[in-house]
Design a protein around this motif. Sequence first.
Motif, PDB file in Angstrom:
ATOM      1  N   VAL A 151      -4.729   0.553  -3.397  1.00 29.87           N
ATOM      2  CA  VAL A 151      -3.566   0.664  -4.279  1.00 29.87           C
ATOM      3  C   VAL A 151      -3.166  -0.730  -4.729  1.00 29.87           C
ATOM      4  CG1 VAL A 151      -1.930   0.685  -2.338  1.00 29.87           C
ATOM      5  CG2 VAL A 151      -1.222   1.572  -4.558  1.00 29.87           C
ATOM      6  N   ALA A 152      -2.911  -0.860  -6.031  1.00 25.03           N
ATOM      7  CA  ALA A 152      -2.470  -2.136  -6.598  1.00 25.03           C
ATOM      8  C   ALA A 152      -1.260  -1.883  -7.480  1.00 25.03           C
ATOM      9  CB  ALA A 152      -3.588  -2.782  -7.414  1.00 25.03           C
ATOM     10  N   ALA A 153      -0.308  -2.789  -7.429  1.00 19.39           N
ATOM     11  CA  ALA A 153       0.908  -2.673  -8.238  1.00 19.39           C
ATOM     12  C   ALA A 153       1.255  -4.036  -8.796  1.00 19.39           C
ATOM     13  CB  ALA A 153       2.063  -2.121  -7.401  1.00 19.39           C
ATOM     14  N   PHE A 154       1.628  -4.058 -10.080  1.00 27.70           N
ATOM     15  CA  PHE A 154       1.898  -5.313 -10.764  1.00 27.70           C
ATOM     16  C   PHE A 154       3.268  -5.263 -11.422  1.00 27.70           C
ATOM     17  CE2 PHE A 154      -2.615  -4.600 -10.501  1.00 27.70           C
ATOM     18  CZ  PHE A 154      -3.065  -5.799  -9.967  1.00 27.70           C
ATOM     19  N   HIS A 155       4.018  -6.365 -11.266  1.00 27.63           N
ATOM     20  CA  HIS A 155       5.424  -6.482 -11.695  1.00 27.63           C
ATOM     21  C   HIS A 155       6.133  -5.149 -11.476  1.00 27.63           C
ATOM     22  CE1 HIS A 155       4.002  -4.892 -15.666  1.00 27.63           C
ATOM     23  NE2 HIS A 155       3.083  -5.827 -15.608  1.00 27.63           N
ATOM     24  N   ALA A 156       6.084  -4.690 -10.226  1.00 24.12           N
ATOM     25  CA  ALA A 156       6.592  -3.361  -9.872  1.00 24.12           C
ATOM     26  C   ALA A 156       7.660  -3.460  -8.786  1.00 24.12           C
ATOM     27  CB  ALA A 156       5.449  -2.489  -9.367  1.00 24.12           C
ATOM     28  N   PRO A 157       8.645  -2.563  -8.809  1.00 25.31           N
ATOM     29  CA  PRO A 157       9.689  -2.556  -7.769  1.00 25.31           C
ATOM     30  C   PRO A 157       9.202  -1.847  -6.514  1.00 25.31           C
ATOM     31  CG  PRO A 157      10.136  -0.823  -9.348  1.00 25.31           C
ATOM     32  CD  PRO A 157       8.901  -1.546  -9.856  1.00 25.31           C
ATOM     33  N   VAL A 158       8.154  -2.380  -5.894  1.00 27.09           N
ATOM     34  CA  VAL A 158       7.507  -1.672  -4.789  1.00 27.09           C
ATOM     35  C   VAL A 158       8.435  -1.509  -3.590  1.00 27.09           C
ATOM     36  CG1 VAL A 158       5.167  -2.270  -5.479  1.00 27.09           C
ATOM     37  CG2 VAL A 158       6.444  -3.837  -4.015  1.00 27.09           C
ATOM     38  N   GLY A 159       9.400  -2.423  -3.437  1.00 29.25           N
ATOM     39  CA  GLY A 159      10.325  -2.291  -2.321  1.00 29.25           C
ATOM     40  C   GLY A 159      11.153  -1.025  -2.401  1.00 29.25           C
ATOM     41  N   ALA A 160      11.325  -0.485  -3.623  1.00 30.73           N
ATOM     42  CA  ALA A 160      12.104   0.743  -3.785  1.00 30.73           C
ATOM     43  C   ALA A 160      11.400   1.950  -3.189  1.00 30.73           C
ATOM     44  CB  ALA A 160      12.395   0.984  -5.265  1.00 30.73           C
ATOM     45  N   ALA A 161      10.124   1.817  -2.876  1.00 33.46           N
ATOM     46  CA  ALA A 161       9.405   2.932  -2.235  1.00 33.46           C
ATOM     47  C   ALA A 161       9.952   3.209  -0.844  1.00 33.46           C
ATOM     48  CB  ALA A 161       7.915   2.624  -2.165  1.00 33.46           C
ATOM     49  N   GLY A 162      10.543   2.174  -0.222  1.00 30.13           N
ATOM     50  CA  GLY A 162      11.146   2.350   1.089  1.00 30.13           C
ATOM     51  C   GLY A 162      10.184   2.067   2.229  1.00 30.13           C
ATOM     52  N   PRO A 163      10.714   1.769   3.398  1.00 26.53           N
ATOM     53  CA  PRO A 163       9.862   1.414   4.540  1.00 26.53           C
ATOM     54  C   PRO A 163       8.950   2.547   4.987  1.00 26.53           C
ATOM     55  CG  PRO A 163      12.163   1.664   5.216  1.00 26.53           C
ATOM     56  CD  PRO A 163      12.151   1.672   3.725  1.00 26.53           C
ATOM     57  N   ASP A 164       9.377   3.794   4.826  1.00 21.97           N
ATOM     58  CA  ASP A 164       8.525   4.906   5.235  1.00 21.97           C
ATOM     59  C   ASP A 164       7.258   4.970   4.389  1.00 21.97           C
ATOM     60  OD1 ASP A 164      10.332   5.587   7.185  1.00 21.97           O
ATOM     61  OD2 ASP A 164      11.238   7.236   6.059  1.00 21.97           O
ATOM     62  N   ALA A 165       7.413   4.734   3.070  1.00 16.41           N
ATOM     63  CA  ALA A 165       6.241   4.747   2.192  1.00 16.41           C
ATOM     64  C   ALA A 165       5.296   3.605   2.530  1.00 16.41           C
ATOM     65  CB  ALA A 165       6.676   4.672   0.733  1.00 16.41           C
ATOM     66  N   LEU A 166       5.844   2.420   2.788  1.00 18.77           N
ATOM     67  CA  LEU A 166       4.992   1.294   3.155  1.00 18.77           C
ATOM     68  C   LEU A 166       4.281   1.570   4.475  1.00 18.77           C
ATOM     69  CD1 LEU A 166       7.252  -1.762   2.221  1.00 18.77           C
ATOM     70  CD2 LEU A 166       5.440  -0.698   0.865  1.00 18.77           C
ATOM     71  N   ALA A 167       4.995   2.149   5.421  1.00 22.04           N
ATOM     72  CA  ALA A 167       4.393   2.442   6.723  1.00 22.04           C
ATOM     73  C   ALA A 167       3.329   3.519   6.622  1.00 22.04           C
ATOM     74  CB  ALA A 167       5.473   2.869   7.716  1.00 22.04           C
ATOM     75  N   GLY A 168       3.417   4.355   5.587  1.00 28.13           N
ATOM     76  CA  GLY A 168       2.437   5.421   5.423  1.00 28.13           C
ATOM     77  C   GLY A 168       1.155   4.995   4.750  1.00 28.13           C
ATOM     78  N   LEU A 169       1.075   3.745   4.309  1.00 26.91           N
ATOM     79  CA  LEU A 169      -0.107   3.288   3.591  1.00 26.91           C
ATOM     80  C   LEU A 169      -1.282   3.067   4.545  1.00 26.91           C
ATOM     81  CD1 LEU A 169       1.495   0.686   1.147  1.00 26.91           C
ATOM     82  CD2 LEU A 169       0.505   2.898   0.528  1.00 26.91           C
ATOM     83  N   THR A 170      -2.413   3.630   4.199  1.00 31.94           N
ATOM     84  CA  THR A 170      -3.665   3.312   4.882  1.00 31.94           C
ATOM     85  C   THR A 170      -4.639   2.634   3.927  1.00 31.94           C
ATOM     86  OG1 THR A 170      -4.600   5.499   4.380  1.00 31.94           O
ATOM     87  CG2 THR A 170      -3.402   5.257   6.468  1.00 31.94           C
ATOM     88  N   ALA A 171      -4.319   2.660   2.645  1.00 31.66           N
ATOM     89  CA  ALA A 171      -5.161   2.030   1.633  1.00 31.66           C
ATOM     90  C   ALA A 171      -5.062   0.510   1.719  1.00 31.66           C
ATOM     91  CB  ALA A 171      -4.717   2.489   0.244  1.00 31.66           C
ATOM     92  N   GLN A 172      -6.101  -0.167   1.231  1.00 37.46           N
ATOM     93  CA  GLN A 172      -6.020  -1.607   1.020  1.00 37.46           C
ATOM     94  C   GLN A 172      -5.076  -1.864  -0.153  1.00 37.46           C
ATOM     95  OE1 GLN A 172      -9.819  -3.788   1.107  1.00 37.46           O
ATOM     96  NE2 GLN A 172     -10.808  -1.854   1.695  1.00 37.46           N
ATOM     97  N   VAL A 173      -4.268  -2.912  -0.056  1.00 35.21           N
ATOM     98  CA  VAL A 173      -3.150  -3.110  -0.976  1.00 35.21           C
ATOM     99  C   VAL A 173      -3.223  -4.482  -1.640  1.00 35.21           C
ATOM    100  CG1 VAL A 173      -0.635  -3.437  -1.079  1.00 35.21           C
ATOM    101  CG2 VAL A 173      -1.594  -1.565   0.290  1.00 35.21           C
ATOM    102  N   HIS A 174      -2.896  -4.516  -2.942  1.00 28.34           N
ATOM    103  CA  HIS A 174      -2.555  -5.786  -3.587  1.00 28.34           C
ATOM    104  C   HIS A 174      -1.310  -5.577  -4.428  1.00 28.34           C
ATOM    105  CE1 HIS A 174      -2.618  -9.670  -5.440  1.00 28.34           C
ATOM    106  NE2 HIS A 174      -2.481  -9.088  -6.625  1.00 28.34           N
ATOM    107  N   PHE A 175      -0.322  -6.453  -4.213  1.00 33.31           N
ATOM    108  CA  PHE A 175       0.875  -6.486  -5.028  1.00 33.31           C
ATOM    109  C   PHE A 175       0.920  -7.815  -5.769  1.00 33.31           C
ATOM    110  CE2 PHE A 175       3.211  -3.703  -1.679  1.00 33.31           C
ATOM    111  CZ  PHE A 175       2.636  -2.544  -2.206  1.00 33.31           C
ATOM    112  N   GLY A 176       0.994  -7.752  -7.090  1.00 33.61           N
ATOM    113  CA  GLY A 176       1.132  -8.949  -7.918  1.00 33.61           C
ATOM    114  C   GLY A 176       2.507  -8.972  -8.551  1.00 33.61           C
TER     115      GLY A 176
END
Length: 244
Positions: A151-176
């Motif tokens: 999963v990749a996200a660019f100029h995105a409000p990724v923090g709005a996904a919340g800690p549960d969403a971040l904790a649920g990630l198993t994919a490799q991640v890049h945030f730009g």
Amino acid sequence: MPTKTLRITTADGRADAFVAFPEHGERHPGVLMYPDGFGIRPVLREMARELAGHGYCVLVPNLFYRHGPAPVIDLPEHIGEEVRPALMARLMPLIEAHTADRALSDADAYLAFLTARPEVAAGPVAVTGYCIGGLLAVRTASAHPGRVSAVAAFHAPVGAAGPDALAGLTAQVHFGHAESDLTPEALGELNQALDVAGVSHTSEIYPGTLHGFTMADTDAFDPAGLRRHWDRLLPLLDRALAGN
């Protein structure tokens, strides 16, 4: 580059979508590309074609299909700062109506459609997104840990996904991140949350960039930022989808 405009059956109707495929005919890994709030338009089609040229089948859905086919609102060829406030005033009700429940229901349909395409190889897919599309990409990856490997996200409000969403990630991640969107302190807090969640990630501020830096039809466009985006995105997809 072969392209199609297709319709995807969802729980709430039929979503129009743009699809780009590699020129050669064998099956290729799938990528779900969420656009920014301005939606499917020439710059997004070109980015999908660019990605398809690197060997991926790319699906770009109309996020706001419940309100009509893309473009849902009339857009100028160039989205300058002088027109942006009026456009955002029209878009915000659509963005606010696109609840997390709706987004996740749509994601189920998009992933099912993408993985069923005869052009798409078996195995996991990747999800990428821009601005609000980056937030949707994170939520999609978190909700589908077995199906999304990057999963990749660019100029995105990724923090709005919340800690549960971040904790649920198993994919490799890049945030730009755009430099105008995130302070170094906020970046540190986000990256610490990813570390605590055990997420394999890179997450960085792209120097000198404004929100929307990947979009060539806006005043925020930054050619160096767009190149950096490709330099980060393509190796991520290669690592995560090489076995497909």
